[in-house]
Design a protein around this motif. Structure first.
Motif, PDB file in Angstrom:
ATOM      1  N   UNK A  49      43.465  33.949  38.280  1.00 36.90           N
ATOM      2  CA  UNK A  49      43.668  34.889  39.074  1.00 36.90           C
ATOM      3  C   UNK A  49      43.740  34.777  40.318  1.00 36.90           C
ATOM      4  N   UNK A  50      42.932  34.279  40.678  1.00 37.91           N
ATOM      5  CA  UNK A  50      42.623  33.895  42.487  1.00 37.91           C
ATOM      6  C   UNK A  50      43.855  33.213  42.830  1.00 37.91           C
ATOM      7  N   UNK A  51      44.466  32.402  42.431  1.00 35.40           N
ATOM      8  CA  UNK A  51      45.703  31.665  42.679  1.00 35.40           C
ATOM      9  C   UNK A  51      46.826  32.890  42.846  1.00 35.40           C
ATOM     10  N   UNK A  52      46.793  33.685  41.551  1.00 30.70           N
ATOM     11  CA  UNK A  52      48.001  34.603  41.560  1.00 30.70           C
ATOM     12  C   UNK A  52      47.715  35.520  42.891  1.00 30.70           C
ATOM     13  N   UNK A  53      46.509  35.869  43.428  1.00 31.12           N
ATOM     14  CA  UNK A  53      46.256  36.986  44.500  1.00 31.12           C
ATOM     15  C   UNK A  53      46.610  36.154  45.736  1.00 31.12           C
ATOM     16  N   UNK A  54      46.097  35.005  45.703  1.00 28.35           N
ATOM     17  CA  UNK A  54      46.410  34.229  47.049  1.00 28.35           C
ATOM     18  C   UNK A  54      47.997  34.127  47.137  1.00 28.35           C
ATOM     19  N   UNK A  55      48.584  33.862  46.033  1.00 27.46           N
ATOM     20  CA  UNK A  55      50.380  33.759  46.234  1.00 27.46           C
ATOM     21  C   UNK A  55      50.923  35.080  46.567  1.00 27.46           C
ATOM     22  N   UNK A  56      50.095  36.182  46.324  1.00 28.27           N
ATOM     23  CA  UNK A  56      51.057  37.320  46.689  1.00 28.27           C
ATOM     24  C   UNK A  56      50.259  38.057  47.893  1.00 28.27           C
ATOM     25  N   UNK A  57      49.505  37.464  48.487  1.00 28.92           N
ATOM     26  CA  UNK A  57      48.742  37.957  49.840  1.00 28.92           C
ATOM     27  C   UNK A  57      47.985  39.150  49.554  1.00 28.92           C
ATOM     28  N   UNK A  58      47.133  39.262  48.270  1.00 31.17           N
ATOM     29  CA  UNK A  58      46.058  40.340  47.977  1.00 31.17           C
ATOM     30  C   UNK A  58      45.062  39.606  48.483  1.00 31.17           C
ATOM     31  N   UNK A  59      44.945  38.384  48.407  1.00 28.27           N
ATOM     32  CA  UNK A  59      43.712  37.535  48.871  1.00 28.27           C
ATOM     33  C   UNK A  59      44.002  36.633  50.041  1.00 28.27           C
ATOM     34  N   UNK A  60      43.348  36.320  51.071  1.00 25.85           N
ATOM     35  CA  UNK A  60      43.741  35.197  52.014  1.00 25.85           C
ATOM     36  C   UNK A  60      42.673  34.224  51.877  1.00 25.85           C
ATOM     37  N   UNK A  61      43.494  32.866  51.921  1.00 31.86           N
ATOM     38  CA  UNK A  61      42.675  31.630  51.965  1.00 31.86           C
ATOM     39  C   UNK A  61      41.557  31.564  53.167  1.00 31.86           C
TER      40      UNK A  61
END
Ligand SMILES: Nc1ncnc2c1ncn2[C@@H]1O[C@H](COP(=O)(O)OP(=O)(O)OP(=O)(O)O)[C@@H](O)[C@H]1O
Ligand SMILES: [Mg+2]
Lengths: 262, 257
Positions: A49-61
């Motif tokens: 789920x983290x991957x999904x959020x990173x890929x959509x810009x809901x989380x930033x690495x």
């Protein structure tokens, strides 16, 4: 050039106390081509789920780079339709109104929704009908079963015809038959519209049936440990899932997951 | 079809009747003098006898209360949204608000009188000041407790902060807002009556003060009854409004029984 790329991405969620927290994904690198259907599998809690959020810009690495459609992701991307792991429907809106939500936000629909309301409503109703929810538009989310809510949330991810479809275990709460039916729906939509799909799933048969490529993630902190191209010819019929070629692939992937869990 | 005696529906009436009966009974049995505690029958008689002044003064109190309450709703909603919107404004206004709310509103009435004279305005303003806080706090809480998952749904679509406020913030906060109205309306009555009994020639507060000065204790109690009735009616209206507007939020067994 790839449509979605994560390059050496590390991400950690901060502790409640403000501490550094632990890594959810580490050294995550993956590339998805335009129009490709990629499935991501891996043990629970490994960072899918983290991957999904990173890929959509809901989380930033905090380390590494995420790019979508050639641009570095610094804000939530606007071209994605996302179905989250939980249905996340708005309880004060009816099913139909929930479906119209993306059209109220995303351009150019946003400007047109007043004028083309009836057209949009018809589109939403068609979509509902295609997942077996015809006539449920007036019901509120809490009047739907868990599986029906998830189907609604799937429709919501699709309604604005996004170029990138992010599905986080969208069929998790469904019975085997509905699930297979929806595989068909997604397969046909993907074939017809050619959008890019990233699908997170725990169901290896689902991954193999739908995807062009299956990525296996390690246990937390997650990264891609194995990649399997699925060369089964398209269009795939459900019958393909009963062939020995199919079960061999599933079996092979299963072996990788078992290893990843350790 | 359902001829079974509905205990839940009857309960409010039964309990009220029982309360009045015990009151009446104790006054007679313990021989409490009516200028100390009049029995409900005497209060009722007085109520009928003085219905005219009670009526006009009730209307006055109702109007000061409603004006103050309306101000509180307007400002409370606005400030609550602003505070919920920005962490900086939240941090900045918080100590001020707490401090302000801690001041007993009785202490403010003389200042209001100094500025506005006696009568309608200080009563309405006291009602406003006292009922404003719960609305602000509730609206801000509603915004602060939005599930991040719901926000993500909109963010993933590229929604602006204003979009999120409109599509999620405000609807999600409405149950908190309407819930706070029930508290605010009762507090507004407290405010206006306090102000009337200190600085007004009208209103139920003033009526009770005068009755007390003339040892018309039954009339004091009749005034209390008038206030109670107004309070119940307004509270009930707010509760109906709440259920109408936010039915989706009231699905639990707790909300229905
Ligand atoms: N909002 C958050 N705050 C803190 N930690 C989080 C948060 N979300 C996820 N985590 C942590 O990050 C790790 C990865 O979580 P994630 O939800 O990405 O896993 P997942 O692979 O989707 O699991 P599942 O298959 O069970 O859905 C988990 O260990 C989880 O505890
Ligand atoms: Mg997950």
């Amino acid at each position: 050039m790839s449509f979605v790329s994560l390059d050496g991405v590390n991400h950690r969620y901060p502790d409640k106390g403000g501490g550094p927290g632990f890594l959810a994904v580490e050294g995550l690198t993956m590339n998805v081509a335009r129009g490709e259907f990629v499935a991501v599998v891996g043990p629970s809690g490994c960072g899918k789920s983290t991957l999904m959020k990173l890929a959509t810009g809901l989380q930033f690495p905090f380390q590494g780079e995420v790019r979508v459609a050639g641009e570095r992701v610094t804000a939530p991307v606007k071209i994605a339709g996302m179905a989250f792991q939980s249905p996340t429907l708005l309880p004060w809106r009816s099913t139909l109104q929930n479906l119209l939500l993306p059209l109220e936000i995303v351009e150019p629909h946003r400007r047109q929704i007043r004028r083309r309301k009836s057209e949009y409503v018809a589109r939403a109703e068609n979509l509902l009908a295609s997942v077996g929810l015809g006539g449920f538009g007036d019901k509120f989310p809490w009047e739907l079963s868990g599986g029906m809510q998830q189907r609604t949330s799937l429709c919501r991810a699709l309604i604005h015809e996004p170029a990138l479809l992010m599905l986080d275990e969208p069929f998790g709460a469904l019975d085997a038959f509905t699930r297979e039916e929806l595989w068909g729906v997604i397969r046909d939509l993907h074939a017809a519209r050619g959008f890019t799909v990233i699908l997170v799933t725990h169901d290896l048969r689902e991954a193999v049936f739908l995807a062009d490529r299956v990525l296996v993630m390690s246990a937390r902190p997650g990264r891609i440990v194995h990649e399997r191209r699925i060369d089964l010819p398209r269009p795939r019929d459900l019958e393909v899932t009963f062939t020995s070629e199919f079960s061999d692939i599933v079996h092979e992937l299963r072996g990788h997951i078992v290893k990843a869990r350790q | 079809m359902n001829r079974r005696f509905d205990m839940v529906r009857a309960a409010p009436w039964l309990f009220t009747l029982a309360f009045l009966a015990i009151w009446e009974g104790s006054v007679h049995i313990l021989k409490i003098p009516p200028f100390f505690l009049p029995p409900p029958t005497l209060v009722a008689k007085t109520f009928v006898e003085f219905w005219r002044p009670i009526y006009t003064n009730s209307l006055f109190t109702l109007s000061t209360t409603m004006v103050g309450f309306a101000l509180a709703v307007g400002f409370g909603l606005l400030l609550g949204l602003v505070i919920g919107w920005s962490r900086t404004i939240y941090a900045g206004t918080y100590p001020l608000m707490i401090g302000f709310n801690a001041i007993p509103k009785v202490a403010i009435v003389p200042i209001l009188v100094l500025w506005f004279g006696i009568g309608f305005i200080p009563a309405a303003l006291t009602a406003f000041l006292i009922s404003f806080f719960p609305i602000v706090v509730n609206v801000a809480t509603g915004l602060a407790t939005i599930e991040p998952e719901l926000e993500d749904v909109l963010k993933a679509l590229g929604a602006s902060k204003l979009d999120i406020m409109r599509k999620i913030g405000i609807p999600r906060t409405l149950p908190y807002f309407f819930g706070s109205l029930k508290i605010a309306i009762t507090l507004a009555f407290v405010g206006s009556v306090i102000s009337e009994s200190i600085a007004s020639n009208h209103g139920i507060g003033n009526l009770m003060l005068q009755a007390q000065a003339q040892f018309q204790v039954p009339l004091v109690f009749a005034g209390l009854v008038a206030l109670a009735i107004e309070g119940i009616v307004m509270y009930w209206l707010m509760a109906v409004l709440e259920r109408r507007m936010t039915g989706w939020a009231q699905r639990s067994g707790f909300a229905q029984t």
